[in-house]
Write a protein that holds these residues in place. Structure first.
Motif, short mmCIF file in Angstrom:
data_model
loop_
_atom_site.label_atom_id
_atom_site.label_comp_id
_atom_site.label_asym_id
_atom_site.label_seq_id
_atom_site.Cartn_x
_atom_site.Cartn_y
_atom_site.Cartn_z
N ALA A 111 53.94 -11.66 -29.76
CA ALA A 111 52.71 -10.92 -29.55
C ALA A 111 52.53 -10.53 -28.08
N TYR A 112 53.03 -11.35 -27.15
CA TYR A 112 52.85 -11.04 -25.74
C TYR A 112 53.57 -9.75 -25.38
N PHE A 113 54.79 -9.61 -25.91
CA PHE A 113 55.54 -8.40 -25.65
C PHE A 113 54.81 -7.20 -26.25
N ALA A 114 54.36 -7.32 -27.49
CA ALA A 114 53.68 -6.21 -28.16
C ALA A 114 52.44 -5.80 -27.37
N LEU A 115 51.67 -6.78 -26.94
CA LEU A 115 50.45 -6.47 -26.19
C LEU A 115 50.77 -5.81 -24.85
N ALA A 116 51.80 -6.30 -24.19
CA ALA A 116 52.16 -5.73 -22.89
C ALA A 116 52.56 -4.26 -23.05
N THR A 117 53.31 -3.94 -24.11
CA THR A 117 53.72 -2.55 -24.29
C THR A 117 52.51 -1.67 -24.61
N ILE A 118 51.55 -2.21 -25.37
CA ILE A 118 50.32 -1.46 -25.65
C ILE A 118 49.59 -1.17 -24.34
N ALA A 119 49.51 -2.21 -23.49
CA ALA A 119 48.79 -2.05 -22.22
C ALA A 119 49.41 -0.95 -21.38
N PHE A 120 50.73 -0.96 -21.24
CA PHE A 120 51.40 0.08 -20.46
C PHE A 120 51.13 1.46 -21.04
N ALA A 121 51.26 1.58 -22.37
CA ALA A 121 51.10 2.89 -22.99
C ALA A 121 49.68 3.41 -22.83
N GLU A 122 48.70 2.55 -23.06
CA GLU A 122 47.32 2.98 -22.91
C GLU A 122 47.01 3.32 -21.46
N GLY A 123 47.53 2.50 -20.57
CA GLY A 123 47.33 2.75 -19.14
C GLY A 123 47.83 4.13 -18.75
N ILE A 124 49.01 4.45 -19.20
CA ILE A 124 49.60 5.75 -18.84
C ILE A 124 48.80 6.88 -19.47
N ARG A 125 48.34 6.68 -20.70
CA ARG A 125 47.55 7.74 -21.35
C ARG A 125 46.25 7.99 -20.59
N VAL A 126 45.55 6.92 -20.24
CA VAL A 126 44.28 7.08 -19.53
C VAL A 126 44.51 7.77 -18.19
N MET A 127 45.61 7.42 -17.53
CA MET A 127 45.92 8.08 -16.26
C MET A 127 46.11 9.56 -16.47
N VAL A 128 46.93 9.94 -17.46
CA VAL A 128 47.19 11.37 -17.70
C VAL A 128 45.87 12.08 -18.02
N GLU A 129 44.99 11.40 -18.75
CA GLU A 129 43.71 12.00 -19.09
C GLU A 129 42.88 12.32 -17.85
#
Ligand SMILES: Nc1ncnc2c1ncn2[C@@H]1O[C@H](COP(=O)(O)OP(=O)(O)OP(=O)(O)O)[C@@H](O)[C@H]1O
Ligand SMILES: [Mg+2]
Lengths: 335, 241
Positions: A111-129
C-alpha cells in the motif's frame, strides 16, 4: 491440425476480426467506444509490465498519459513538430519522470508504494493545473489545450474519420502485446516475476530486483506516454482533468485486476469487459448517476477476487486450452 | 585452499549480539558443518556471508576478496549460492521456471538457461516434476528445489541452511546422498543442520556455535565427544548416532 497450428490460426482469426470490425461497425459512436477499449487495453498492457510482472501496484500512470499528451501537443502547437515526433519525445520525458518516481518508491512495499505513486501523480496534475507557462511552453492551466483540426492526414496524426484512429491504436496494441510476450519469455521477464514474488530469493539467485523494476518502469512509462499522444490526437482537446486524472490510473488498475495481472491476455480481457460498462454507464446514466461505473467496477472486483483471485484470464485460458485440446488432432493420429 | 574466511565476525540486532567474534574458514572441495542450538546465530552467519546483512564488525573474505558490503546478487554472480531455511519458492511458477531464474545468472539466452536448468533437475531427480507449480510441491521437493535453484547458478561455494529439516528419515538419506554427490563433483559446501546423523556423516569439519560464539570445532568425532558441546545441547534431544 496440430495444437500449435490451431493456436496460431485462432490468433490470426482474432486479428482478422479486429481488422475487419470497422467494415461492420459503421456508427462513429461505437467506433469511438472501440477505440477507447483498445486504448485502455494498450494502457493496461503497458502498466502490466510494472503492475503485473514486477508485482507492485502503481496507481499514478495517468502522469505518463499526461506527459505524452502535453509534450506532443505543446510541440505541435508552438513549434509545428509532427505529433509522431512529439510522441517519441514525450515517451523519453516520461522515462525520466518514471525513473525519478521509481527510485524512491520501489523501496516501499504494498500500500505504501501505491499511495506514493498516487501522491506523485496528483501532485503533478495539480501543478499542471496551476501553470500557465512552463518556461517557454504554454500549458494553459486548467483550461488545457485545443488542437485546431486543420491539417488532417497521417503525417499530422489527425483524421476526420474514426477509422484511422482505430487502426493506429490496434497496431499499437498488437505491438505492445507482442513486446510483452517476448519480455515474459526473456531473462528480464523471469527476473521481474521472481523479484515480484520472492524478492529475497530472487536477489540470492543473482537478480538485482530494484534495477529490474526500474527498467520495467522505464519501459512502462515510455509506452504509456505514447498512448497520451494518441489520446490528444484522438480528442484534439486536452486538459489536466482529461489526461492526468486519477480516474485513468484507477480504471487501468481495475482492468488489470479483473482481467488478470501479470498475464498477457488479462489486460485485453479486462478492457473488453469493463470498457463497455464504463461507456454505457456514461451514455445512459451520465447525468443521473455519474459515478455508477466505478461502483460496478468495485462490485465486479470483489466478486472476481473471491472466485478468481488471479483474474478472469485464468478460467478463460483454461477454457481456451480445453478447446485447443478438443479440436486439435492428436499428433499420433496424424501419422 | 581457503575459499571462505570469516575474521572476528560480529552481527548485532539492536541490543542483541547474534554473532560474536566468529572466526572460521571453509576449504575448497570440503564440507564444513555449522551446528548449534536454536537461536545460536547460524542463519545470521549465512545471511552475513550472503550479503543480506552487512556485518557489524569483522571481515568476510570470499575467493580472496573482501565481501563485507557486496550485494547478494553480485555475490551470486561471483559464485556464492545459498538456500533459505524457510524455503522461498516462486510459488505461482513451475519448477523449471524457478530453476531457470537461477540459471539465467550466467547467460542471457533462454535456450542455454533452460538446458542447464533441465540438467540440474535431472541430477536432483526432479525432472519429472518440472511442469508442476512450485507451490504444489511437498516439503521434501521444495527443499530440493531450493538446492536446484542454487546449483543452477553454478556456484563455487554452496551454503545450505537446514535443507533436511522436516524430512522423513528416508528423505534425509536421499538428501545426504545428493549432497555427497555434489561434494564428489568438486563443490565446496557450508552446511547448517540439526539432524546429527546427517551432519556427522557429511562434514569433513564441524564448527559449533552457542550464543553467537564458537564453543568447539573439529572432526565430527571430536566434536561429538566434546563436553562443552554436549552441555550446550543439554536438555534437548540431540543424540549422536
Ligand atoms: N532480522 C533479525 N532481527 C532481529 N533479530 C534477529 C534477526 N534475525 C535473527 N535474529 C535473532 O538472532 C538470533 C540468532 O538467530 P538465527 O536465526 O541466526 O539462529 P539459528 O542458529 O539459525 O537458529 P535456528 O536453529 O532456530 O535456525 C536469535 O535470537 C534471533 O531471534
Ligand atoms: Mg537458522
Amino acid at each position: 491440425m496440430t495444437r500449435e497450428k490451431l493456436q496460431s490460426l485462432s490468433l490470426v482469426l482474432i486479428g482478422v476480426i479486429a481488422f475487419g470490425l470497422p467494415l461492420l461497425v459503421r456508427s462513429p459512436t461505437y467506433l469511438h467506444i472501440l477505440v477507447l477499449l483498445f486504448l485502455y487495453a494498450y494502457l493496461t498492457t503497458s502498466w502490466n509490465l510494472v503492475g503485473g510482472f514486477a508485482g507492485v501496484l502503481p496507481l499514478g500512470h495517468s502522469t505518463f498519459v499526461g506527459i505524452g499528451a502535453y509534450t506532443s501537443t505543446v510541440l505541435a502547437l508552438q513549434y509545428g513538430v509532427s505529433p509522431w515526433i512529439g510522441m517519441i519525445i514525450g515517451g523519453g520525458l516520461a522515462v525520466i519522470v518514471g525513473v525519478l518516481i521509481g527510485l524512491p518508491t520501489f523501496k516501499m512495499r504494498g500500500a505504501y508504494f501505491a499511495l506514493a505513486t498516487i501522491a506523485f501523480a496528483e501532485g503533478i496534475r495539480v501543478m499542471v493545473e496551476n501553470i500557465e507557462y512552463l518556461g517557454p511552453f504554454k500549458l494553459n492551466g486548467p483550461r488545457g489545450l485545443q488542437i485546431p483540426p486543420l491539417n488532417t492526414g497521417l503525417a499530422n496524426f489527425m483524421f476526420a474519420e474514426k477509422e484511422p484512429y482505430y487502426y493506429i491504436i490496434l497496431v499499437m496494441l498488437i505491438a505492445v502485446l507482442a513486446l510483452t510476450y517476448f519480455i515474459s519469455r526473456s531473462k528480464l521477464g523471469y527476473y521481474l516475476s521472481a523479484g515480484g514474488e520472492e524478492p529475497e530469493a530472487a536477489m540470492a539467485l543473482g537478480v538485482n530486483v530494484a534495477r529490474c523494476k526500474l527498467i520495467a518502469m522505464a519501459m512502462s512509462s515510455f509506452l504509456t506516454a505514447l498512448a497520451g499522444t494518441f489520446w490528444a490526437q484522438f480528442t484534439l482537446f486536452i486538459h489536466p482533468k482529461s489526461v492526468m486524472s486519477l480516474d485513468i490510473s484507477f480504471e487501468i488498475a481495475f482492468i488489470a485486476l479483473i482481467g488478470g495481472r501479470g498475464s498477457i491476455a488479462g489486460p485485453v480481457l479486462g478492457a473488453i469487459i469493463l470498457r463497455p460498462v464504463s461507456d454505457l454507464c456514461r451514455i445512459y446514466f451520465g447525468d443521473k448517476l455519474p459515478g455508477l461505473h466505478l461502483i460496478i467496477f468495485g462490485v465486479l472486483l470483489i466478486v472476481v477476487m473471491i472466485f478468481q483471485p488471479r483474474g478472469l484470464q485464468e478460467p478463460l485460458t483454461k477454457l481456451y486450452n480445453r478447446f485447443l485440446d478438443r479440436f486439435a488432432a492428436q499428433p499420433d493420429r496424424i501419422r | 585452499m581457503t575459499i571462505l574466511d570469516l575474521k572476528r565476525l560480529v552481527k548485532d540486532f539492536g541490543g542483541l549480539r547474534a554473532v560474536d567474534g566468529l572466526n572460521l574458514s571453509v576449504q575448497e572441495g570440503k564440507i564444513l558443518g555449522l551446528i548449534g542450538p536454536n537461536g545460536a546465530g547460524k542463519s545470521t552467519v549465512f545471511n552475513c556471508i550472503a550479503g543480506v546483512y552487512p556485518p557489524t564488525e569483522g571481515e568476510i573474505y570470499f575467493d580472496g576478496t573482501k565481501i563485507n558490503n557486496v550485494k547478494p546478487w553480485n555475490l551470486c554472480k561471483q559464485g556464492l549460492a545459498r538456500t533459505f531455511q524457510i524455503v522461498k519458492p516462486f510459488s505461482s511458477k513451475t519448477v523449471l521456471y524457478n530453476v531457470m531464474v537461477g540459471s539465467y545468472v550466467t547467460t542471457d539466452k533462454r535456450s542455454v538457461a533452460e538446458d542447464r536448468a533441465l540438467a540440474v533437475l535431472e541430477t536432483l531427480s526432479l525432472l519429472d516434476k518440472k511442469d508442476i507449480k512450485a507451490g504444489n510441491l511437498t516439503i521434501a521437493d521444495r527443499k530440493r528445489l531450493e538446492i536446484a535453484r542454487a546449483l543452477a547458478t553454478e556456484p563455487k561455494l554452496l551454503l545450505l541452511d537446514e535443507v533436511m529439516a522436516g524430512l522423513r528419515p528416508t528423505e534425509v538419506d536421499e538428501m545426504v546422498k545428493i549432497i555427497m554427490g555434489l561434494r564428489d563433483s568438486g563443490m565446496t559446501i557450508f552446511i547448517i543442520e540439526h539432524i546429527m546423523r546427517a551432519i556427522m556423516a557429511l562434514s569433513d569439519w564441524i564448527v559449533v556455535i552457542h550464543f553467537g560464539r564458537k564453543i568447539s570445532e573439529g572432526t565430527p568425532k571430536d566434536v561429538a565427544s566434546d563436553e562443552k558441546v554436549i552441555k550446550a545441547y543439554l536438555g534437548e534431544e540431540y543424540g549422536v548416532s
